[in-house]
Write an enzyme that holds these catalytic residues in place. Structure first.
Site, mmCIF file in Angstrom:
data_model
loop_
_atom_site.group_PDB
_atom_site.id
_atom_site.type_symbol
_atom_site.label_atom_id
_atom_site.label_comp_id
_atom_site.label_asym_id
_atom_site.label_seq_id
_atom_site.Cartn_x
_atom_site.Cartn_y
_atom_site.Cartn_z
ATOM 1 N N CYS A 59 -5.863 20.284 13.238
ATOM 2 C CA CYS A 59 -6.784 21.219 13.901
ATOM 3 C C CYS A 59 -6.875 22.529 13.138
ATOM 4 C CB CYS A 59 -6.319 21.480 15.333
ATOM 5 S SG CYS A 59 -7.319 22.720 16.187
ATOM 6 N N ARG B 238 -6.465 26.608 15.365
ATOM 7 C CA ARG B 238 -5.226 26.923 16.067
ATOM 8 C C ARG B 238 -4.910 28.400 16.242
ATOM 9 N NH1 ARG B 238 -1.071 23.356 12.951
ATOM 10 N NH2 ARG B 238 -2.757 22.966 11.466
ATOM 11 N N TRP C 90 -13.865 24.309 21.416
ATOM 12 C CA TRP C 90 -15.310 24.352 21.197
ATOM 13 C C TRP C 90 -15.585 23.728 19.843
ATOM 14 C CZ3 TRP C 90 -12.363 28.869 21.593
ATOM 15 C CH2 TRP C 90 -12.161 29.560 20.391
ATOM 16 N N GLU D 226 -18.575 19.339 12.566
ATOM 17 C CA GLU D 226 -18.141 18.117 13.268
ATOM 18 C C GLU D 226 -19.357 17.305 13.691
ATOM 19 O OE1 GLU D 226 -15.366 20.455 16.158
ATOM 20 O OE2 GLU D 226 -14.544 18.428 15.925
HETATM 21 N N1 ARG Z 1 -14.747 15.785 15.954
HETATM 22 C C1 ARG Z 1 -14.827 15.412 17.326
HETATM 23 C C2 ARG Z 1 -16.282 15.268 17.730
HETATM 24 O O1 ARG Z 1 -17.159 15.548 17.033
HETATM 25 C C3 ARG Z 1 -14.144 16.421 18.214
HETATM 26 C C4 ARG Z 1 -12.698 16.727 17.870
HETATM 27 C C5 ARG Z 1 -12.180 18.003 18.526
HETATM 28 N N2 ARG Z 1 -12.961 19.147 18.100
HETATM 29 C C6 ARG Z 1 -12.782 20.390 18.517
HETATM 30 N N3 ARG Z 1 -13.577 21.310 18.058
HETATM 31 N N4 ARG Z 1 -11.856 20.715 19.400
HETATM 32 O O2 ARG Z 1 -16.658 14.904 18.776
#
Ligand code: ARG
Length: 388
Positions: free
Chosen positions: A80, A83, A251, A256
């Protein structure tokens, strides 16, 4: 890397029948009470916990221990990048919930608490596993995920990653609309009620329609994404106690969605479509049409969340914050375990400071683990090996 006072735990498969390891309990409690002087001396607490473990095979965390333990697990999550905020995690103590209905309504509450704009990091901690006893779990990998389908003429619709899971929940009787962004039902399994499916109410699902700051045609792609990423199937382990149901959310980081969920060929695979709409020369790799399409897709994601007032970070900003986190932790005398291949963003890696260094790869506890069985349930919607 060897850091005095830190015990490195080899990742071994979890044995749900094993009693709590008293050494791990002590290790956690000492650290927890040292980091929180207001909790008082640890020795009397250790005596109680040792006695509880000897008598019952496990022990019960105080609310303070649970809260700090969950925050430590986030702090130790080596994949992560977010953090820096570990202390701000809101810990909802849901250990008393037993029935599937109760759990479902608390999951809805979780999403409502996480918010629909100013997203805040939340974890709901449900009952710990008792050694040798069945426990409640959620099969889904995240509280909110989109279904995936293959049409009869072989077209892919929705999130390919969830295709097998979608097939499984349809076999349980769920009817998907067959569209690109159908939110999947929750599969809640409890010793009391067996397997139950629940549809999330609309008020629990904030979504953002995707548009582009310059290209008006972008909306014609019909893209959207949910505001809250909430991992539902990782086991939280604190001081030797295992919490198989402890969904948590942060968030989103734009990449991602823009560089993985929308771009991966086994997800929405949108790079070729975006490149075509941009009119790029796709006849040769060396035009870097993929990279150019990727940048515009990611601009669209960041722009849309900002426009909607939904909290999201970009990879440059979050990478800098992660370096700040490393500095803060160094001042506190703690190492920051990190997995380079997850910390470096999936686009423009070397433009961010996190690329240009290496990290200690340690498995510190408290921690979150994805067990093989949990991963299989989330992928396939069924057990791989016969259930005991
Ligand atoms: N990468 C994952 C997704 O796109 C989420 C993982 C957790 N991500 C976060 N920002 N807490 O759905």
């Amino acid at each position: 890397m060897i850091v005095p006072g830190y015990r490195d735990h080899p990742t071994e498969p979890w044995d749900p029948d094993a009693p709590v390891d008293p050494g791990e309990a002590e290790d956690f409690l000492r650290r927890c009470y040292t980091e929180n002087p207001r909790l008082g001396p640890v020795e009397p607490r250790l005596a109680i916990v040792r006695a509880q473990i000897a008598a019952t095979g496990t022990y019960v965390h105080t609310p303070d221990e649970l809260t700090h333990g969950a925050r430590m697990a986030w702090r130790n999550a080596s994949r992560c990048i977010g953090r820096l905020y570990w202390r701000s995690l809101l810990v909802l103590d849901r250990r008393r919930a037993r029935t599937a209905d109760e759990i479902y309504s608390l999951l809805v509450q979780h999403l409502r608490t996480a918010g629909d704009g100013q997203i805040r990091p939340v974890i709901s901690v449900f009952a710990p596993a008792q050694p040798g006893r069945p426990y409640a779990r959620v099969w889904n990998e995240q509280l909110i995920r989109y279904a995936g389908y293959r049409t009869e003429d072989g077209h892919e619709v929705g999130d390919r990653r969830l295709r097998d899971f979608t097939t499984a929940v349809r076999a349980f009787g769920w009817q998907g609309k067959g569209e690109a962004f159908d939110v999947l039902p929750l599969v809640v399994e409890t010793p009391a009620d067996g397997i139950r499916l629940y549809e999330l109410p609309e008020r629990a699902i904030r979504e953002v329609p995707i548009s582009h700051p310059e290209y008006a045609w972008f909306t014609e792609l019909g893209l959207r994404w949910h505001a809250v990423p909430a991992i539902a199937n990782m086991r939280l382990t604190i001081g030797g106690v295992h919490y198989p149901l402890a969904p948590f959310n942060g968030w989103y980081l734009g990449t991602e969605i823009g560089a993985r969920n929308f771009a991966d060929t086994d997800r929405y695979d949108l790079i070729p479509r975006v490149a075509a709409r941009l009119g790029l020369d796709t006849s040769r790799e060396s035009t870097l049409w993929r990279d150019r399409a990727l940048v515009e897709l990611n601009r669209a994601v960041l722009h849309s969340f900002e426009l909607a007032g939904v909290r999201m970070s970009d990879h440059h900003t979050e990478a800098r914050r992660f370096v700040t986190h490393i500095d803060n932790e160094a001042k506190a005398g703690r190492p920051v375990p990190a997995d380079w291949s997850w910390i470096v963003p999936p686009m423009s890696g070397a433009l961010t400071p996190v690329f240009h260094r290496y990290y200690p790869e340690m498995d510190l506890r408290p921690a979150f683990y994805l067990d093989e069985e949990a991963a299989a349930l989330a992928r396939e919607g069924r057990r791989r090996c016969p259930h005991r």
